[in-house]
Design an enzyme around this catalytic site. Structure first.
Site, PDB file in Angstrom:
ATOM      1  N   LYS A  77       0.838  -1.204   0.000  1.00  0.00           N
ATOM      2  CA  LYS A  77       0.000   0.000   0.000  1.00  0.00           C
ATOM      3  C   LYS A  77       0.869   1.249   0.000  1.00  0.00           C
ATOM      4  CE  LYS A  77      -4.011   2.006   2.437  1.00  0.00           C
ATOM      5  NZ  LYS A  77      -4.931   1.854   3.570  1.00  0.00           N
ATOM      6  N   SER A 152      -9.798   2.172   2.876  1.00  0.00           N
ATOM      7  CA  SER A 152      -8.917   2.866   1.965  1.00  0.00           C
ATOM      8  C   SER A 152      -7.967   1.931   1.216  1.00  0.00           C
ATOM      9  CB  SER A 152      -8.077   3.875   2.764  1.00  0.00           C
ATOM     10  OG  SER A 152      -7.234   3.183   3.718  1.00  0.00           O
ATOM     11  N   SER A 176     -10.218  -0.368   7.023  1.00  0.00           N
ATOM     12  CA  SER A 176      -9.657  -0.167   5.690  1.00  0.00           C
ATOM     13  C   SER A 176      -8.982  -1.377   5.065  1.00  0.00           C
ATOM     14  CB  SER A 176      -8.665   1.006   5.711  1.00  0.00           C
ATOM     15  OG  SER A 176      -9.341   2.212   5.931  1.00  0.00           O
TER      16      SER A 176
END
Length: 486
Positions: A77, A152, A176
């Site tokens: 990420k 996210s 997330s």
């Protein structure tokens, strides 16, 4: 058939048998990204030249010196810093930022012998539930390109669901990892707060953030968590608690385990389709020998409000460092004050600005006691709710999200509806306990996630339950049509 149809154990066996090489696996990842990512939008930066060279070198390492994840490709990420690979947090304000060090989890991936393929897309600074807040490009759900992948860590989940890579790392502040895992039909674990070092994770809300793994099956998820977990001298909040062998706990046997189902998690707001699949999953756990009772987590109804006050307050503090002076984007200005103003006005997106404003307001002198202090008191009550249930039960189960993936743009002008999608995940972060989302069915051809919540530092018990359910069902093997490269 893609190489990533196989589990990590099957890939290691193929490597041992010399049917494939690590270079083949790396090339497969980039070939699938080239073919699919134009529509999926999961990757922001690729590490192709360095990764292919690294793969060729790893092919020379004798097999007896390799671990269970050695040579396997992974996406990271984009809020986890990586030396030599641009890290932007999907924000204009960090455009062109190349870190001079790697996060502890990235170093641990290197020690495990994994190959970092690139950085995956996200909501800007991890703020969002749809991956529509990326300043660079949107991520699309591989099951339906018109739908959100969740956020996210939407890029992390979508990349695994589309078979671009078999492993990714995400971060979870209020759901997330778990919400995108549910929306995309993959496995996502939010470990106990402190189980995994946050050193090198660009902070959103420091008391809530936690890095965790996203994979296609439970065993691979357990392997990846084992690789990245552990105390870290660089992170004072990392816990000095022994990391067990999670894979050794995957016995498939949950006879006698006590499972709690909170009545609040199946109440109004949870769609009938999601509820039906979760109730069917609970029946399956009963068939496997678990004892199931209904319980109450009475303060969970206040979790959403408390979460957004606490997380926004911490964000307003953490994001003050992005000022155009030290790194990233810098606006043109005539003086220092205007430089700060213009850099932040032009560099941050609307959602980030909204949360900074909410957090700054909550921390201001006239409202601190009424909002921030009260939210922290509610957080304590929520933690006590979990403590009380865990005195009698081994795990808590329920839906991960109240609905399946919603359409992109559907709630763009209604942040409150988007925030409400986190209602089943934020209590876990407030309490600091671990939780996983695993596929448990479909509603209108979209994946449904089952959330399994455990006691502090007992991720092994969560994996045990998740693995038993996975072995008794076939949902984890389902793949979106986009899996096939045309």
């Amino acid at each position: 058939m893609s190489l990533f149809d196989k589990t990590s154990a099957e890939l290691q066996q193929a490597l041992l048998n010399k049917e494939i090489t690590i270079a083949d696996l790396t090339k497969e990842a980039y070939a699938r990204i080239d073919a699919l990512d134009g529509e999926v939008g999961a990757f922001l930066a690729l590490n192709k030249e360095a990764a292919e060279q690294e793969a060729a070198e790893k092919d020379q390492v004798p097999f007896e010196e390799r671990g269970p994840l050695f040579g396997l490709p992974i996406g990271v990420k984009d809020n986890i810093v990586t030396e030599g690979i641009e890290t932007t947090c999907a924000s204009k304000i960090l455009e062109g930022f190349n870190p001079i060090y790697s996060a502890t989890v990235v170093e641990k991936l290197r020690e495990a012998g994994m190959v970092t393929v690139g950085k995956v897309n996200m909501d800007e600074f991890a703020m969002g539930s749809a991956n529509e807040n990326s300043a660079i490009k949107k991520v699309h759900n591989p099951w339906d390109f018109d739908r959100a992948p969740g956020g996210s860590s939407g890029g992390s989940a979508a990349a695994v669901a589309a078979g671009e890579v078999p492993f990714t790392l995400g971060s979870d502040t209020g759901g997330s990892i778990r919400q995108p895992a549910a929306f995309c039909g993959v496995v996502g674990m939010k470990p106990t707060y402190g189980r995994v070092s946050r050193y090198g994770l660009v902070a959103f809300a420091s008391s809530l953030d936690q890095i965790g793994p996203i994979t296609r099956n439970v065993r691979d998820n357990a392997l990846l968590l084992e690789a990245i977990a552990g105390v870290d001298e660089h992170d004072s909040t990392s816990a000095n608690v022994e990391v067990p062998s999670y894979v050794d706990q995957l016995t498939g046997d949950i006879k006698g385990l006590k499972v709690a189902v909170p009545q609040e998690y199946l109440a109004e707001g949870v769609s009938e389709g999601v509820k039906a699949q979760v109730l069917a999953a609970i029946e399956k756990l009963k068939e496997l020998g678990a004892t199931v009772d209904t319980v109450s987590l009475p303060h969970s109804k206040y979790a959403l409000a408390a979460y957004y006050i606490i997380s926004s307050s911490e964000a307003s503090s953490n994001l003050s460092r992005f000022d155009g002076i030290r790194y990233g984007f810098r606006a043109e200005a005539d003086n220092l004050e205007d430089l700060y103003l213009q850099t932040r006005a032009q560099g941050f997106g609307d959602e980030v600005k909204r949360r900074i404003m909410l957090g700054t307001y909550s921390l201001s002198a006239g409202t601190y006691d009424a909002y921030y202090k009260k939210a922290q008191q509610v957080r304590t009550l929520i933690k006590q709710d979990f403590d009380k249930v865990f005195e009698e039960y081994d795990v808590i189960v329920g839906p991960t999200t109240p609905t399946t993936a919603f359409k992109l743009g559907e709630n763009l002008d209604d942040p409150m509806t988007v925030y409400a999608n986190d209602i089943l995940t934020v209590p876990i972060n407030l309490a600091g306990v671990p939780a996983i989302s695993i596929p448990c069915g479909f509603d209108n051809n979209m994946p449904v996630g089952l959330q399994i919540i455990g006691k502090y530092f007992e991720e092994g018990t969560i994996y045990r339950v998740a693995d038993a359910f996975e072995k008794a069902t076939d949902f984890h093997n389902a793949k979106p049509q986009t899996w096939e490269v045309k």
